[in-house]
Design a protein around this motif. Structure first.
Motif, PDB file in Angstrom:
ATOM      1  N   SER A  11       0.828  -1.215   0.000  1.00 53.91           N
ATOM      2  CA  SER A  11       0.000   0.000   0.000  1.00 53.91           C
ATOM      3  C   SER A  11       0.861   1.263   0.000  1.00 53.91           C
ATOM      4  CB  SER A  11      -0.941   0.012   1.200  1.00 53.91           C
ATOM      5  OG  SER A  11      -1.883  -1.029   1.085  1.00 53.91           O
ATOM      6  N   PHE A  12       2.135   1.141   0.421  1.00 49.87           N
ATOM      7  CA  PHE A  12       3.044   2.281   0.327  1.00 49.87           C
ATOM      8  C   PHE A  12       3.265   2.701  -1.118  1.00 49.87           C
ATOM      9  CE2 PHE A  12       4.874   0.932   4.565  1.00 49.87           C
ATOM     10  CZ  PHE A  12       4.451   2.065   5.240  1.00 49.87           C
ATOM     11  N   LEU A  13       2.991   1.810  -2.061  1.00 46.06           N
ATOM     12  CA  LEU A  13       3.165   2.110  -3.476  1.00 46.06           C
ATOM     13  C   LEU A  13       1.961   2.836  -4.062  1.00 46.06           C
ATOM     14  CD1 LEU A  13       4.725  -1.325  -4.501  1.00 46.06           C
ATOM     15  CD2 LEU A  13       5.931   0.801  -3.931  1.00 46.06           C
ATOM     16  N   GLU A  14       0.901   3.017  -3.284  1.00 50.66           N
ATOM     17  CA  GLU A  14      -0.319   3.664  -3.744  1.00 50.66           C
ATOM     18  C   GLU A  14      -0.381   5.103  -3.246  1.00 50.66           C
ATOM     19  OE1 GLU A  14      -3.605   1.223  -2.581  1.00 50.66           O
ATOM     20  OE2 GLU A  14      -2.647  -0.591  -3.352  1.00 50.66           O
ATOM     21  N   ALA A  15      -0.783   6.007  -4.107  1.00 55.84           N
ATOM     22  CA  ALA A  15      -0.818   7.430  -3.776  1.00 55.84           C
ATOM     23  C   ALA A  15      -1.786   7.741  -2.632  1.00 55.84           C
ATOM     24  CB  ALA A  15      -1.187   8.247  -5.008  1.00 55.84           C
ATOM     25  N   ASP A  16      -2.876   6.994  -2.521  1.00 56.52           N
ATOM     26  CA  ASP A  16      -3.842   7.326  -1.473  1.00 56.52           C
ATOM     27  C   ASP A  16      -3.292   7.044  -0.073  1.00 56.52           C
ATOM     28  OD1 ASP A  16      -4.092   4.555  -1.874  1.00 56.52           O
ATOM     29  OD2 ASP A  16      -6.169   4.546  -1.206  1.00 56.52           O
ATOM     30  N   THR A  17      -2.331   6.126   0.061  1.00 59.22           N
ATOM     31  CA  THR A  17      -1.716   5.890   1.370  1.00 59.22           C
ATOM     32  C   THR A  17      -0.979   7.143   1.818  1.00 59.22           C
ATOM     33  OG1 THR A  17      -1.505   3.540   0.915  1.00 59.22           O
ATOM     34  CG2 THR A  17      -0.111   4.425   2.663  1.00 59.22           C
ATOM     35  N   LEU A  18      -0.249   7.769   0.904  1.00 61.78           N
ATOM     36  CA  LEU A  18       0.453   9.007   1.232  1.00 61.78           C
ATOM     37  C   LEU A  18      -0.540  10.136   1.501  1.00 61.78           C
ATOM     38  CD1 LEU A  18       2.623   7.216  -0.343  1.00 61.78           C
ATOM     39  CD2 LEU A  18       3.783   9.379  -0.657  1.00 61.78           C
ATOM     40  N   ALA A  19      -1.613  10.200   0.720  1.00 61.16           N
ATOM     41  CA  ALA A  19      -2.628  11.242   0.921  1.00 61.16           C
ATOM     42  C   ALA A  19      -3.284  11.109   2.296  1.00 61.16           C
ATOM     43  CB  ALA A  19      -3.680  11.178  -0.186  1.00 61.16           C
ATOM     44  N   HIS A  20      -3.603   9.880   2.691  1.00 65.60           N
ATOM     45  CA  HIS A  20      -4.223   9.671   4.005  1.00 65.60           C
ATOM     46  C   HIS A  20      -3.248   9.995   5.133  1.00 65.60           C
ATOM     47  CE1 HIS A  20      -7.868   8.238   2.284  1.00 65.60           C
ATOM     48  NE2 HIS A  20      -7.339   7.142   1.782  1.00 65.60           N
ATOM     49  N   ALA A  21      -1.959   9.764   4.905  1.00 67.73           N
ATOM     50  CA  ALA A  21      -0.954  10.131   5.905  1.00 67.73           C
ATOM     51  C   ALA A  21      -0.956  11.649   6.116  1.00 67.73           C
ATOM     52  CB  ALA A  21       0.432   9.645   5.486  1.00 67.73           C
ATOM     53  N   TRP A  22      -1.031  12.402   5.020  1.00 69.52           N
ATOM     54  CA  TRP A  22      -1.084  13.870   5.152  1.00 69.52           C
ATOM     55  C   TRP A  22      -2.391  14.319   5.815  1.00 69.52           C
ATOM     56  CZ3 TRP A  22       2.809  16.954   5.299  1.00 69.52           C
ATOM     57  CH2 TRP A  22       3.980  16.626   4.621  1.00 69.52           C
ATOM     58  N   GLU A  23      -3.487  13.615   5.567  1.00 77.69           N
ATOM     59  CA  GLU A  23      -4.752  13.944   6.237  1.00 77.69           C
ATOM     60  C   GLU A  23      -4.615  13.745   7.747  1.00 77.69           C
ATOM     61  OE1 GLU A  23      -7.602  11.419   4.338  1.00 77.69           O
ATOM     62  OE2 GLU A  23      -7.660  12.634   2.512  1.00 77.69           O
ATOM     63  N   THR A  34       0.448  20.360  18.998  1.00 80.15           N
ATOM     64  CA  THR A  34       1.815  20.791  18.673  1.00 80.15           C
ATOM     65  C   THR A  34       2.150  22.154  19.271  1.00 80.15           C
ATOM     66  OG1 THR A  34       1.224  21.871  16.594  1.00 80.15           O
ATOM     67  CG2 THR A  34       1.721  19.508  16.498  1.00 80.15           C
ATOM     68  N   ASP A  35       1.236  22.710  20.054  1.00 80.99           N
ATOM     69  CA  ASP A  35       1.474  24.031  20.656  1.00 80.99           C
ATOM     70  C   ASP A  35       2.558  23.931  21.725  1.00 80.99           C
ATOM     71  OD1 ASP A  35      -0.511  24.949  19.020  1.00 80.99           O
ATOM     72  OD2 ASP A  35      -1.982  25.287  20.620  1.00 80.99           O
ATOM     73  N   GLY A  36       3.666  24.630  21.500  1.00 78.83           N
ATOM     74  CA  GLY A  36       4.733  24.699  22.495  1.00 78.83           C
ATOM     75  C   GLY A  36       5.569  23.439  22.622  1.00 78.83           C
ATOM     76  N   ILE A  37       5.414  22.484  21.704  1.00 78.16           N
ATOM     77  CA  ILE A  37       6.209  21.259  21.775  1.00 78.16           C
ATOM     78  C   ILE A  37       6.628  20.840  20.366  1.00 78.16           C
ATOM     79  CG2 ILE A  37       4.189  19.746  21.737  1.00 78.16           C
ATOM     80  CD1 ILE A  37       5.786  17.882  23.637  1.00 78.16           C
ATOM     81  N   LEU A  38       7.892  20.494  20.220  1.00 75.27           N
ATOM     82  CA  LEU A  38       8.415  20.035  18.939  1.00 75.27           C
ATOM     83  C   LEU A  38       8.011  18.574  18.743  1.00 75.27           C
ATOM     84  CD1 LEU A  38      10.247  21.014  16.578  1.00 75.27           C
ATOM     85  CD2 LEU A  38      12.130  19.896  17.776  1.00 75.27           C
ATOM     86  N   CYS A  39       7.294  18.289  17.675  1.00 75.47           N
ATOM     87  CA  CYS A  39       6.812  16.938  17.397  1.00 75.47           C
ATOM     88  C   CYS A  39       7.525  16.381  16.177  1.00 75.47           C
ATOM     89  CB  CYS A  39       5.300  16.961  17.146  1.00 75.47           C
ATOM     90  SG  CYS A  39       4.355  17.538  18.561  1.00 75.47           S
ATOM     91  N   ASP A  40       7.997  15.156  16.286  1.00 75.89           N
ATOM     92  CA  ASP A  40       8.736  14.467  15.231  1.00 75.89           C
ATOM     93  C   ASP A  40       7.889  13.283  14.788  1.00 75.89           C
ATOM     94  OD1 ASP A  40      10.568  13.111  13.668  1.00 75.89           O
ATOM     95  OD2 ASP A  40      12.028  12.817  15.265  1.00 75.89           O
ATOM     96  N   ILE A  41       7.253  13.392  13.633  1.00 74.90           N
ATOM     97  CA  ILE A  41       6.264  12.420  13.178  1.00 74.90           C
ATOM     98  C   ILE A  41       6.811  11.652  11.969  1.00 74.90           C
ATOM     99  CG2 ILE A  41       3.892  12.111  12.376  1.00 74.90           C
ATOM    100  CD1 ILE A  41       4.093  13.458  15.145  1.00 74.90           C
ATOM    101  N   GLY A  42       6.807  10.319  12.056  1.00 74.96           N
ATOM    102  CA  GLY A  42       7.267   9.502  10.944  1.00 74.96           C
ATOM    103  C   GLY A  42       6.139   9.186   9.980  1.00 74.96           C
ATOM    104  N   MET A  43       6.400   9.403   8.679  1.00 74.22           N
ATOM    105  CA  MET A  43       5.387   9.107   7.662  1.00 74.22           C
ATOM    106  C   MET A  43       6.019   9.059   6.278  1.00 74.22           C
ATOM    107  SD  MET A  43       3.331  12.721   7.501  1.00 74.22           S
ATOM    108  CE  MET A  43       2.734  12.665   5.821  1.00 74.22           C
ATOM    109  N   PRO A  44       5.347   8.408   5.333  1.00 74.03           N
ATOM    110  CA  PRO A  44       5.858   8.400   3.964  1.00 74.03           C
ATOM    111  C   PRO A  44       5.601   9.753   3.294  1.00 74.03           C
ATOM    112  CG  PRO A  44       3.782   7.214   4.066  1.00 74.03           C
ATOM    113  CD  PRO A  44       4.131   7.605   5.468  1.00 74.03           C
ATOM    114  N   VAL A  45       6.577  10.195   2.502  1.00 72.62           N
ATOM    115  CA  VAL A  45       6.470  11.473   1.796  1.00 72.62           C
ATOM    116  C   VAL A  45       6.987  11.275   0.376  1.00 72.62           C
ATOM    117  CG1 VAL A  45       7.366  13.840   1.695  1.00 72.62           C
ATOM    118  CG2 VAL A  45       6.745  12.850   3.902  1.00 72.62           C
ATOM    119  N   MET A  46       6.265  11.807  -0.601  1.00 67.82           N
ATOM    120  CA  MET A  46       6.741  11.768  -1.980  1.00 67.82           C
ATOM    121  C   MET A  46       7.283  13.146  -2.350  1.00 67.82           C
ATOM    122  SD  MET A  46       5.020  10.404  -5.478  1.00 67.82           S
ATOM    123  CE  MET A  46       5.155   8.726  -4.894  1.00 67.82           C
TER     124      MET A  46
END
Length: 121
Positions: A11-23, A34-46
């Protein structure tokens, strides 16, 4: 890959997986998490039609930057090389290469007012 987990497999090869990650990331940005705290979030990005396993850094409801992985896990339970490309680094260049501009998806642009953020290491 906190947003999607590693179990998406092909599913990582499908564009909608990346779109849902951004959603999902947009939902974090729309909240006060994220107010006042640095957040480090792992996700696929094209970026430039290449998929990367990335850390997206958030602070105060804004995207600070995107940091792609340089070394991918490719043994045991992990097959990252099947789905992602490692970020190229130039060891002869200061900082291992210049930062590039990443164009944020519309859902994030509308929330934050940001158009681009740095991507690189």
């Amino acid at each position: 890959l906190e947003v999607t987990g590693y179990s998406c497999e092909d599913s990582f090869l499908e564009a909608d997986t990346l779109a849902h990650a951004w959603e999902s990331l947009a939902a974090l940005l729309a909240s006060d998490l994220t107010d006042g705290i640095l957040c480090d979030i792992g996700m696929p990005v094209m970026h430039r039609n290449v998929s990367y396993n990335c850390r997206v850094v958030l602070l105060n409801r804004r995207v600070v930057g995107v940091r792609p992985k340089v070394c991918l896990a490719n043994d045991g339970n992990y097959r990252e090389m099947r789905y992602f490309t490692p970020w190229f680094i130039d060891p002869t260049s200061p900082g291992y290469g210049a930062l590039e501009q990443y164009y944020l998806p519309r859902i994030v642009r509308e929330l934050t007012g940001q158009r681009t953020v740095p991507i690189g290491i």
